[in-house]
Scaffold this motif. Structure first.
Motif, PDB file in Angstrom:
ATOM      1  N   GLY A   1      -5.145   9.819   3.953  1.00 40.03           N
ATOM      2  CA  GLY A   1      -4.654  10.352   5.226  1.00 40.03           C
ATOM      3  C   GLY A   1      -3.794   9.307   5.899  1.00 40.03           C
ATOM      4  O   GLY A   1      -3.592   8.205   5.373  1.00 40.03           O
ATOM      5  N   GLU A   2      -3.312   9.627   7.082  1.00 38.25           N
ATOM      6  CA  GLU A   2      -2.451   8.680   7.795  1.00 38.25           C
ATOM      7  C   GLU A   2      -3.185   7.376   8.080  1.00 38.25           C
ATOM      8  O   GLU A   2      -2.586   6.299   8.073  1.00 38.25           O
ATOM      9  N   GLU A   3      -4.503   7.464   8.316  1.00 36.10           N
ATOM     10  CA  GLU A   3      -5.270   6.260   8.646  1.00 36.10           C
ATOM     11  C   GLU A   3      -6.507   6.120   7.758  1.00 36.10           C
ATOM     12  O   GLU A   3      -7.489   5.499   8.151  1.00 36.10           O
TER      13      GLU A   3
ATOM     14  N   VAL B   1       0.753  10.121   1.938  1.00 36.34           N
ATOM     15  CA  VAL B   1      -0.589  10.644   1.703  1.00 36.34           C
ATOM     16  C   VAL B   1      -0.651  11.257   0.300  1.00 36.34           C
ATOM     17  O   VAL B   1       0.258  11.966  -0.124  1.00 36.34           O
ATOM     18  N   GLY B   2      -1.743  10.947  -0.420  1.00 34.58           N
ATOM     19  CA  GLY B   2      -1.920  11.481  -1.768  1.00 34.58           C
ATOM     20  C   GLY B   2      -1.407  10.583  -2.867  1.00 34.58           C
ATOM     21  O   GLY B   2      -1.610  10.876  -4.052  1.00 34.58           O
ATOM     22  N   ARG B   3      -0.768   9.494  -2.502  1.00 38.65           N
ATOM     23  CA  ARG B   3      -0.263   8.571  -3.515  1.00 38.65           C
ATOM     24  C   ARG B   3      -1.246   7.410  -3.725  1.00 38.65           C
ATOM     25  O   ARG B   3      -1.993   7.044  -2.817  1.00 38.65           O
ATOM     26  N   SER B   4      -1.189   6.839  -4.940  1.00 44.44           N
ATOM     27  CA  SER B   4      -2.053   5.711  -5.295  1.00 44.44           C
ATOM     28  C   SER B   4      -1.212   4.562  -5.799  1.00 44.44           C
ATOM     29  O   SER B   4      -0.065   4.740  -6.222  1.00 44.44           O
ATOM     30  N   CYS B   5      -1.792   3.375  -5.766  1.00 42.89           N
ATOM     31  CA  CYS B   5      -1.136   2.208  -6.356  1.00 42.89           C
ATOM     32  C   CYS B   5      -2.182   1.317  -7.016  1.00 42.89           C
ATOM     33  O   CYS B   5      -3.370   1.362  -6.674  1.00 42.89           O
TER      34      CYS B   5
ATOM     35  N   MET C   1       0.824  -1.197   0.000  1.00 45.40           N
ATOM     36  CA  MET C   1       0.000   0.000   0.000  1.00 45.40           C
ATOM     37  C   MET C   1       0.869   1.262   0.000  1.00 45.40           C
ATOM     38  O   MET C   1       1.960   1.270   0.564  1.00 45.40           O
ATOM     39  N   PRO C   2       0.367   2.335  -0.622  1.00 45.05           N
ATOM     40  CA  PRO C   2       1.148   3.581  -0.664  1.00 45.05           C
ATOM     41  C   PRO C   2       1.409   4.109   0.743  1.00 45.05           C
ATOM     42  O   PRO C   2       0.522   4.112   1.596  1.00 45.05           O
ATOM     43  N   ARG C   3       2.635   4.569   0.964  1.00 45.70           N
ATOM     44  CA  ARG C   3       3.014   5.034   2.300  1.00 45.70           C
ATOM     45  C   ARG C   3       2.782   6.534   2.472  1.00 45.70           C
ATOM     46  O   ARG C   3       2.584   7.006   3.593  1.00 45.70           O
TER      47      ARG C   3
END
Length: 806
Positions: A537-539, A512-516, A508-510
């Motif tokens: 967000g963080e969670e 915030v704002g990133r996608s995979c 999973m992307p680490r």
């Protein structure tokens, strides 16, 4: 009666007995079948019991072929006669469309080693001298077609199951099914109760009532169905062989020999529902009064084709019940919201499918997954939206059109609309022609005039030109695609990242704002789904997947327990979305937002919450078109305001609405696969090009299975093909999916998706091949006839991804 069992099958018809038999064959011998009356009660005993191998769906053809070959093996194994008659079947085409269908099936038969081929009229007249073949364009011959004895087959399955240790209890109605907290069930009967890991509802006409015991509502509706048997026909009595059956589906009847007469059945337009409020519990070996006037038109067509029918007396009439699902396919598989409850309900061609259906059910229960992708049967294709009104309307349609061709891309209107989005009327006013996706209406294409309807066929239809205009508009300027029917989920809480990593194969992307992009792995190591996951967000994460597979994927989501304090919710109903794509999409959207959309500020595979046209949106820099673009997701109540703003901004740039048929063409130009076509549990990651997204340095669902498959070389590979322009122009047809691929007369694969690539000027197809490389010349059997094609080394549109990332 046992008090504990691995599985309890409810229903002693041919399907229930087949499931019991195949469970024992796969090693589960502690199994029980409960039948409320005598075996075959309900609809099994009076079935015409015809058997045939070919189906428009490839995997159903495989299952039917398995079933046809099983019956004689079953006789040898059990000593119980199945009454197998296989004098062959003749398939007749009166129309060009039926000829296309039969030639496609013949090409598939050659690819899969099944016996189905064309014969001349002279040969057909020798095979069946009573048939008048006047007006027939094409005749196919299936040497193994025929019929079986319903009671004999059912008893043979039962005998085989008993021999391996199964118990069968007749006259033992189920009065309750109770789910226990540990996932097991208690099945109650007047003779006692059984605790079991699996309840299997194969209750036939009583499938709804048995489901209701577990709090489940199934979209099923019984109807009446009639066939009749003639008195002895002298010409048949004089023969020393059995005549083949006749499949004259353009005539809307079926016909075969029965004794020394003929059996003729029909699916009439003036159909009758039965037991709308529930199947009577005291119904068993009962029939309804004759009503031959209702099938008179069908009978007259049968008499025109086989005049001997008209001169023979009628010996008996069978008017009995059948129970249907909304699309005439079985409701099959584990109930996604439950543990240990399996459905197998609404089977129509039961004796063509009983063996394969029993095998698939046994595999799913004992091994966790079927060897074939059976989504066409999966009960998860319907949700709560398939209510009684929808079910009745669809059953009326599928019954009356039982022998009508279901063309590629065909959308039938019965029972619709069921679910609509706020912009439905706006889109309708713009000329949208709609399709159905998991109950939702969504635009397929936009016509010049409101109220335009699809024409249907195997060749290019009335939408081919307008869809091309939509594709060119998007590639040259920009287009607005409604993607609200994508499945959307929100996962939030302290364990959200861990849960997603435990579910999906990619990391999973680490940030915030990133996608995979990530595959979901099936029990056999194949591709059970493909998703885009974005970290908000963080969670907090946003997950997007296939809309039609939303209920199907619930089984996988439930397989990984949610950590404490972590929430998972579907937002598919609450959130709508649009994909705005094309070279001027940035310019168009920038007019509606103060957020910079330049690449340095909003790179590919990134996301931001932005205000656009006065509407709060989640914007993702991705596009299934393979072009520069953004997905924009907003609350359903804001959809109309956002759509109006997009349409207005697009109008100034020569951009406008684009439907899903254009999206199909655009994604094929880019070589993108789609779940349910290119991606399915049958295919391994390395065969579809997704192996780079499987991270074996972490644990995830079904990791052990995919570790095993990844050690193997690909059995076949997903490739993109370009069809010869002269061939497709001559036939006026593109590949659509399912067409076999040959090289030098040898079958090497099949098409999974096809469309014309309007922006690249090529007729394209995605498909799986073995032993072939880019540049190789092959033949794609469009309309069942060879069309020259070449395997491409790279997608014809933007192979380097410059537009997508620009």
């Amino acid at each position: 009666m046992r008090t504990h069992a691995q599985a309890v099958v409810i229903g002693g018809g041919v399907i229930g007995c087949s499931i019991l038999y195949h469970l024992t064959k796969l090693g589960w011998t502690d199994v029980v079948l409960l039948e409320r009356d005598e075996l075959t009660s309900g609809s099994t005993w009076h079935a015409a019991a015809n058997i045939h191998g070919l189906h428009d769906n490839t995997n159903i053809s495989r299952i039917q072929h398995y079933t046809m070959t099983l019956y004689k093996e079953l006789e040898e194994e059990t000593g119980q006669g199945c009454g197998v008659f296989q004098p062959g079947s003749l398939y007749l085409a009166q129309t060009e469309a039926r000829e296309h269908q039969l030639r496609l099936q013949a090409a598939k038969a050659k690819l899969y080693g099944m016996n189905f081929h064309e014969v001349s009229r002279d040969e057909a007249e020798r095979l069946h001298p009573l048939v008048d073949f006047t007006g027939i364009r094409c005749i196919m011959w299936e040497p193994d077609g025929g019929n079986v004895d319903p009671s004999g087959v059912t008893q043979a399955y039962a005998a085989g199951a008993r021999a391996r240790g199964a118990e069968i209890h007749r006259f033992t109605p189920v009065t309750a099914t109770e789910a226990l907290p540990d996932g097991t069930w208690i099945v109650r009967t007047p003779k006692g109760e059984i605790r079991t890991d699996w309840v299997i509802n194969a209750a036939g006409l009583w499938g709804r009532e048995v489901a209701a015991l577990a709090g489940l509502t199934l979209p099923l509706q019984p109807t009446e169905h009639q066939y009749f048997v003639t008195e002895t026909i002298a010409e048949i009595a004089a023969l020393d062989r059995r005549l083949p059956s006749v499949a004259d589906r353009d005539g809307e009847y079926y016909l075969r020999q029965e004794g020394q007469g003929l059996l003729v059945g029909a699916y009439e337009r003036d159909m009758r529902f039965w037991a709308e409020g529930g199947t009577p519990l005291d119904f068993a070996h009962d029939l309804f009064p004759d009503d031959l006037e209702r099938i008179e038109e069908n009978m007259m067509r049968a008499i025109d084709r086989v005049p001997a029918v008209g001169t023979a007396g009628i010996k008996r009439v069978i008017n009995g019940p059948m129970i249907w699902s909304p699309d005439a396919n079985v409701l099959f598989g584990p109930v996604p919201e439950m543990t240990g409850y399996f459905c197998c309900n609404g089977i129509i061609p039961g004796f063509s499918q009983s063996g394969g259906m029993g095998l698939m059910a046994a595999q799913w229960i004992t091994e966790g997954e079927t060897q074939y992708d059976m989504f066409a049967w999966d009960m998860a294709r319907f949700g709560d939206w398939a209510d009684a009104g929808f079910t009745k309307a669809k059953v009326r349609d599928v019954y009356a059109n039982r022998f009508s061709i279901h063309f590629p891309n065909e959308e039938r209107a019965a029972g619709r609309p069921v679910r609509t989005r706020p912009v439905y009327e706006m889109q309708r006013g713009m000329g949208a022609v709609f399709g159905l996706n998991y109950g939702w209406e969504h635009p397929l294409w936009f016509a010049d005039a409101q109220g335009t309807q699809d024409t249907n066929g195997f060749t290019r239809q009335n939408w081919w030109g307008p869809v091309g205009a939509e594709c060119r508009m998007l590639r040259q300027r920009a287009g607005i695609i409604d993607i609200s029917n994508f499945a959307k989920y929100r996962v939030a809480g302290p364990g959200a990242e861990d849960w997603l990593n435990a579910l999906f194969a990619n990391r999973m992307p680490r940030a915030v704002g990133r996608s995979c992009l990530t595959p979901l792995i099936g029990r056999r190591g194949g591709i059970a789904g493909d998703f885009t996951v974005t970290r908000l967000g963080e969670e907090e994460f946003w997950v997007i997947g296939s809309g039609m597979a939303e209920r199907y994927h619930q089984r996988f989501f439930r397989a990984v327990p949610l950590p404490e304090g972590t929430e998972f919710e579907s937002l598919t109903e609450a959130v709508c979305g649009f994909n705005v794509a094309g070279p001027r999409s940035r310019e168009m959207l920038q007019r509606l937002t103060n957020t910079s959309l330049e690449t340095e500020d909003f790179p590919f595979m990134r996301s931001q919450r932005i205000e656009l046209g006065g509407v709060d949106c989640l914007a993702l820099r991705v596009s299934f078109t393979g072009d520069l673009g953004w997905e924009l997701h907003c609350a359903a109540e804001d959809q109309a305001r956002l759509y109006s703003a997009l349409i207005e901004a697009g109008r100034e740039l020569g951009a406008g609405p684009v439907g899903s048929r254009a999206l199909m063409s655009l994604r094929i130009e880019k070589g993108y696969g789609s779940w349910g076509r290119e991606y399915s549990p049958e295919y391994w990651p390395q065969e579809v090009g997704l192996d780079r997204l499987v991270k074996l340095d972490k644990d995830f669902l079904n990791k052990a299975a995919v570790e095993g498959t990844l050690t193997n070389p690909p059995r076949e590979r997903l490739v993109l093909l370009a069809l010869d322009e002269a061939d497709v122009t001559a036939s006026n047809a593109d590949a659509t999916g399912g067409e076999p691929i040959f090289r030098g007369g040898e079958g090497i694969g099949r098409v999974t998706s096809g469309a014309y690539g309007y922006s690249v000027g090529m007729s394209l197809a995605l498909g799986y091949v073995k032993g072939a490389e880019p540049g190789d010349a092959v033949e794609v059997m469009v309309l069942g006839r060879p069309h020259r094609a070449t395997i491409l080394a790279e997608p014809p549109f933007d192979p380097a991804g410059a537009r997508l990332r620009g």
